[in-house]
Design an enzyme around this catalytic site. Sequence first.
Site, PDB file in Angstrom:
ATOM      1  N   ARG A  13       0.820  -1.219   0.000  1.00  0.00           N
ATOM      2  CA  ARG A  13       0.000   0.000   0.000  1.00  0.00           C
ATOM      3  C   ARG A  13       0.851   1.265   0.000  1.00  0.00           C
ATOM      4  O   ARG A  13       0.321   2.371   0.204  1.00  0.00           O
ATOM      5  CB  ARG A  13      -0.942   0.021   1.208  1.00  0.00           C
ATOM      6  CG  ARG A  13      -2.096  -0.958   1.113  1.00  0.00           C
ATOM      7  CD  ARG A  13      -3.215  -0.580   2.077  1.00  0.00           C
ATOM      8  NE  ARG A  13      -3.777   0.731   1.785  1.00  0.00           N
ATOM      9  CZ  ARG A  13      -4.735   0.968   0.894  1.00  0.00           C
ATOM     10  NH1 ARG A  13      -5.245  -0.032   0.179  1.00  0.00           N
ATOM     11  NH2 ARG A  13      -5.195   2.193   0.706  1.00  0.00           N
ATOM     12  N   THR A 165     -19.809   4.454  15.065  1.00  0.00           N
ATOM     13  CA  THR A 165     -20.882   5.141  15.786  1.00  0.00           C
ATOM     14  C   THR A 165     -22.214   4.488  15.456  1.00  0.00           C
ATOM     15  O   THR A 165     -22.614   4.427  14.283  1.00  0.00           O
ATOM     16  CB  THR A 165     -20.951   6.633  15.415  1.00  0.00           C
ATOM     17  OG1 THR A 165     -19.665   7.238  15.607  1.00  0.00           O
ATOM     18  CG2 THR A 165     -21.983   7.346  16.277  1.00  0.00           C
ATOM     19  N   HIS A 186      -8.326   6.715   4.350  1.00  0.00           N
ATOM     20  CA  HIS A 186      -8.169   6.160   3.007  1.00  0.00           C
ATOM     21  C   HIS A 186      -6.755   5.636   2.756  1.00  0.00           C
ATOM     22  O   HIS A 186      -6.528   4.814   1.865  1.00  0.00           O
ATOM     23  CB  HIS A 186      -8.522   7.228   1.970  1.00  0.00           C
ATOM     24  CG  HIS A 186      -9.002   6.680   0.664  1.00  0.00           C
ATOM     25  ND1 HIS A 186      -8.834   5.366   0.288  1.00  0.00           N
ATOM     26  CD2 HIS A 186      -9.649   7.287  -0.377  1.00  0.00           C
ATOM     27  CE1 HIS A 186      -9.357   5.174  -0.913  1.00  0.00           C
ATOM     28  NE2 HIS A 186      -9.853   6.321  -1.339  1.00  0.00           N
ATOM     29  N   ASP A 190      -9.579   1.132   1.703  1.00  0.00           N
ATOM     30  CA  ASP A 190     -10.317   1.556   0.512  1.00  0.00           C
ATOM     31  C   ASP A 190     -11.784   1.168   0.643  1.00  0.00           C
ATOM     32  O   ASP A 190     -12.184   0.481   1.596  1.00  0.00           O
ATOM     33  CB  ASP A 190      -9.722   0.903  -0.733  1.00  0.00           C
ATOM     34  CG  ASP A 190      -8.259   1.270  -0.955  1.00  0.00           C
ATOM     35  OD1 ASP A 190      -7.874   2.393  -0.589  1.00  0.00           O
ATOM     36  OD2 ASP A 190      -7.519   0.418  -1.486  1.00  0.00           O
TER      37      ASP A 190
END
Length: 210
Positions: A13, A165, A186, A190
């Site tokens: 990543r 939440t 992000h 993703d």
Amino acid sequence: MEFHLIDLSTWKRKEYFEHYFAHVPCTYSMTVKLDITGLKKNRKKLYPSLLYSLAALVNAHEEFRTAINTQGQVGVFSEMMPCYTVFHKDTETFSNIWTPYSPDYGTFCSRYAEDISRYGSVEKMMAKPNPPENTFPVSMIPWTTFEGFNLNLKNGYDYLLPIFTFGKYYEEQGKWLIPLSIQVHHGVCDGFHACRFVNELQELIYKLGA
């Protein structure tokens, strides 16, 4: 608990993390409706069941355990546990309690019950002291439902862990539904990862409510 450092030079990543962490800092949230009909019909305790489900899926996927430690290093926690809110009616304030995770549902629910019994009436922001680094935040807003929910964090672009939440559950066409907002970074998560999490979370909730 261990914190495994990520070698950024070889990380799959690397390009995405650098783009969404340094060049175009980006967090995002999505709100979904979870079917909790089985939990309600079989009278399972809702909050610990939801906390267990979240923790099980967070621990199943590395992208939800990726964080920046106190030394500013990027890595992955070997295990995560929920840090969740409880409300005090008399003062209209909330407290945070954290409960160690167990992959066994009954064990986790027992630990939750012990923590609530011991710390649930402690009226301070961190009712259970000394929270470890490897916790993720969960809030419950049981007074209203919502279609969308977003947190605006001043330093949120440096926070990699997920934030959850819940809202008020309600009945619709014979089903009991509860909104859940998931806020992620992000750089590590993703849309694919967020959607996989939601789908697997719903399947686990079905299983617990069966």
